[in-house]
Design an enzyme around this catalytic site. Structure first.
Site, PDB file in Angstrom:
ATOM      1  N   GLU A   1       0.871  -1.166   0.000  1.00  0.00           N
ATOM      2  CA  GLU A   1       0.000   0.000   0.000  1.00  0.00           C
ATOM      3  C   GLU A   1       0.908   1.216   0.000  1.00  0.00           C
ATOM      4  OE1 GLU A   1      -2.571   2.567   2.988  1.00  0.00           O
ATOM      5  OE2 GLU A   1      -3.212   0.476   2.974  1.00  0.00           O
TER       6      GLU A   1
ATOM      7  N   CYS B   1      -1.879   7.760   4.531  1.00  0.00           N
ATOM      8  CA  CYS B   1      -1.905   7.607   3.076  1.00  0.00           C
ATOM      9  C   CYS B   1      -3.310   7.682   2.506  1.00  0.00           C
ATOM     10  CB  CYS B   1      -1.234   6.294   2.673  1.00  0.00           C
ATOM     11  SG  CYS B   1      -1.862   4.866   3.546  1.00  0.00           S
TER      12      CYS B   1
END
Length: 517
Positions: free
Chosen positions: A254, A288
């Site tokens: 990720e 994020c």
């Protein structure tokens, strides 16, 4: 609530899988709120990683021989210990990261959700699955799973428990051993969970944390592991993917995001503005999946902006081990410098500061006010690049079509948020967005917390998925086992090939009429 005592960190140091007797090198870990020393951890070497892998491979063979149900029971006990020790764990998270306590609680909830979900699905998901054989009756086919072996997890500093141990949980349940390299700024978050996992009955050496620099420890893990799980920047993820590709091992990551929010005419602007504060400034924007771009239909842009700016200005910055603060600290001088530079660059090129825009050393050494900008263009550093800090830009747009086009105009594709007049309108917009997860009428948390659904990025925002069945099965190798019964493919009883082969073809043609074929 005070920071945990030094004795706590001294004890946790003992869970690091590092034998530093040779040179005694250590790194001092500081409390982000104040800059005071919390303790020291050993600096690992490539030799420490090699030794950890040797122990892990021995432990993994015994662990894989246990049933999935047995492994799940250990992780269920761990979940119970997380609940019992949640205040202690949140203290450690806050001390290492400086985040507000509610953001630390998100990590605890994430660990609870992950342990519960994967422990629940593992016994059935890992069980042999029957599939149609090549020839009915003659062939019995099944798909089985085998663990990868030893999984490497390179974890970031922003969510140091959830993104180290949370990713280790499904790998362990799949029958693997795990070697974790935590970020050098946040090792205690991983080490505290090693303690709890051992208390829960996880065999020693099955999950080991090797502390040390990424250039040494991280590189050594990539060179030895059988599968790599990484969370971090897109640039580093690309480098690791190339290294894993050379070794032909699996890789999941990720990575970064420049995540958009869309607010349309008819949306509940009060709710949207309030939720946007969380969506943009959780962990001081060091997330994020947080929002950095907001596209608002022009007819409601002024009203939404006024409400959002007011909510941002009302948010309380603080350094406290309780729930009194809304927004916490940045983690490092490097992060503070990046945010400062992005704001300075934008304002020097014509952007307007609607809220924030300055550092707050009066609160703590690394605090920066949550900042809202208008009139941001692509010529500015924060226009297309991820800031990873408390900075968001608002863009009025003519209509929903323009909002969708501009939201998708990026290399990233991690998360998005949609606020529309109706849920149905929100869903229709969501399905047109190039993002791995989309929250309708929220920012990011419901999508992250839906552990039964895959979570990850498109574009340069990631490879593979965490959560959902894929989040477990990616840590396994599928194996097909086919048992042939009664007759094999050789012509039986002396039947000549010119008779036998047409017969096989007729069977193959008839198979298409069978269910599932």
């Amino acid at each position: 609530m005070p920071v945990p005592e030094a004795a706590v960190f001294d004890r946790l140091r003992g869970f690091a899988a590092v034998d530093s007797a040779a040179d005694g090198a250590t790194r001092t870990i500081t409390e982000v709120f104040t800059g005071r020393a919390l303790g020291e951890v050993p600096v690992g070497t490539a030799a420490d990683v090699e030794a950890a892998f040797g122990r892990a491979r021995t432990a993994q063979q015994r662990w894989a021989a246990r049933s999935a149900k047995d492994r799940a029971a250990v992780l269920e006990r761990y979940r119970e210990l997380v609940v019992e020790n949640r205040a202690y764990l949140m203290d450690i998270i806050q001390a290492e990261t400086g985040k507000a306590r509610w953001a630390a609680q998100e990590e605890i909830m994430g660990l609870m959700f992950a342990a519960r979900y994967f422990a629940r699905i593992a016994p059935s998901a890992l069980a042999p699955q029957s599939v149609p054989g090549a020839f009915p009756v003659l062939n019995r086919a099944s798909v089985r799973t085998q663990p990868k072996g030893v999984v490497g997890v390179i974890a970031p500093w922003n969510y140091p428990m959830l993104l180290s141990i949370g990713d280790s949980i499904p790998a362990l349940l799949a029958g693997n051993a795990v070697i974790v390299k935590p970020d050098s700024q946040t090792p205690y978050s991983s080490l505290a969970n090693v303690d709890l996992l051992l208390q829960a009955g996880l065999p020693r050496d099955l999950l080991q944390v090797v502390t040390g620099p990424g250039t040494v420890v991280g590189t050594a893990i990539v060179e030895s592991c059988d599968y790599m799980m990484f969370t971090g920047s897109s640039a580093t993820g690309s480098t690791l993917a190339q290294q894993c590709g050379k070794r032909l091992i699996g890789f999941s990551a990720e990575l970064g995001g420049k995540n958009p929010m869309i607010v349309t005419r008819g949306a509940d602007l009060d709710k949207a503005a309030k939720a946007a504060v969380r969506a943009c400034f959780s962990n001081a924007g060091q997330l994020c999946i947080s929002i950095e771009r907001v596209y608002v239909e022009r007819s409601v842009a002024e009203e939404f902006t006024d409400k959002f700016v007011a909510a941002v200005k009302a948010a309380k910055l603080g350094a406290a081990y309780d729930f009194s603060a809304d927004i916490g600290s940045l983690i490092s001088e490097a992060q503070l410098e990046t945010v400062t530079k992005h704001v300075a660059d934008a304002t020097s090129k014509g952007a307007k500061v609607l809220a924030g825009g300055i550092a707050r050393p009066d609160i703590g050494p690394l605090y920066f006010e949550p900042t809202v900008l208008a009139d941001v263009t692509d010529a500015m550093e924060c226009g297309r690049n991820e800031t990873f800090g408390p900075l968001v830009s608002i863009y009025p747009v003519a209509d929903v079509e323009e909002a969708i086009v501009r939201a998708n105009d990026t290399e990233y594709g991690l998360n998005a948020s949609v606020w529309a007049a109706t849920k149905a309108d929100g869903e229709r917009i969501a399905e047109r967005l190039h993002a791995g997860t989309v929250c309708v009428d929220e920012g990011y948390a419901p999508a992250w917390g839906s552990t039964g659904a895959p979570m990850g990025g498109m574009g340069i925002s990631g490879v593979g998925r965490r959560h959902g069945p894929d989040g477990l099965l990616k840590f396994t190798e599928p194996q097909t086992v086919v048992v042939t019964r009664f007759l094999n493919l050789d012509a039986p009883w002396g039947v000549p090939q010119d008779k036998w082969q047409p017969f096989l073809m007729s069977i193959a043609r008839a198979i298409r009429f069978l269910p599932g074929r």
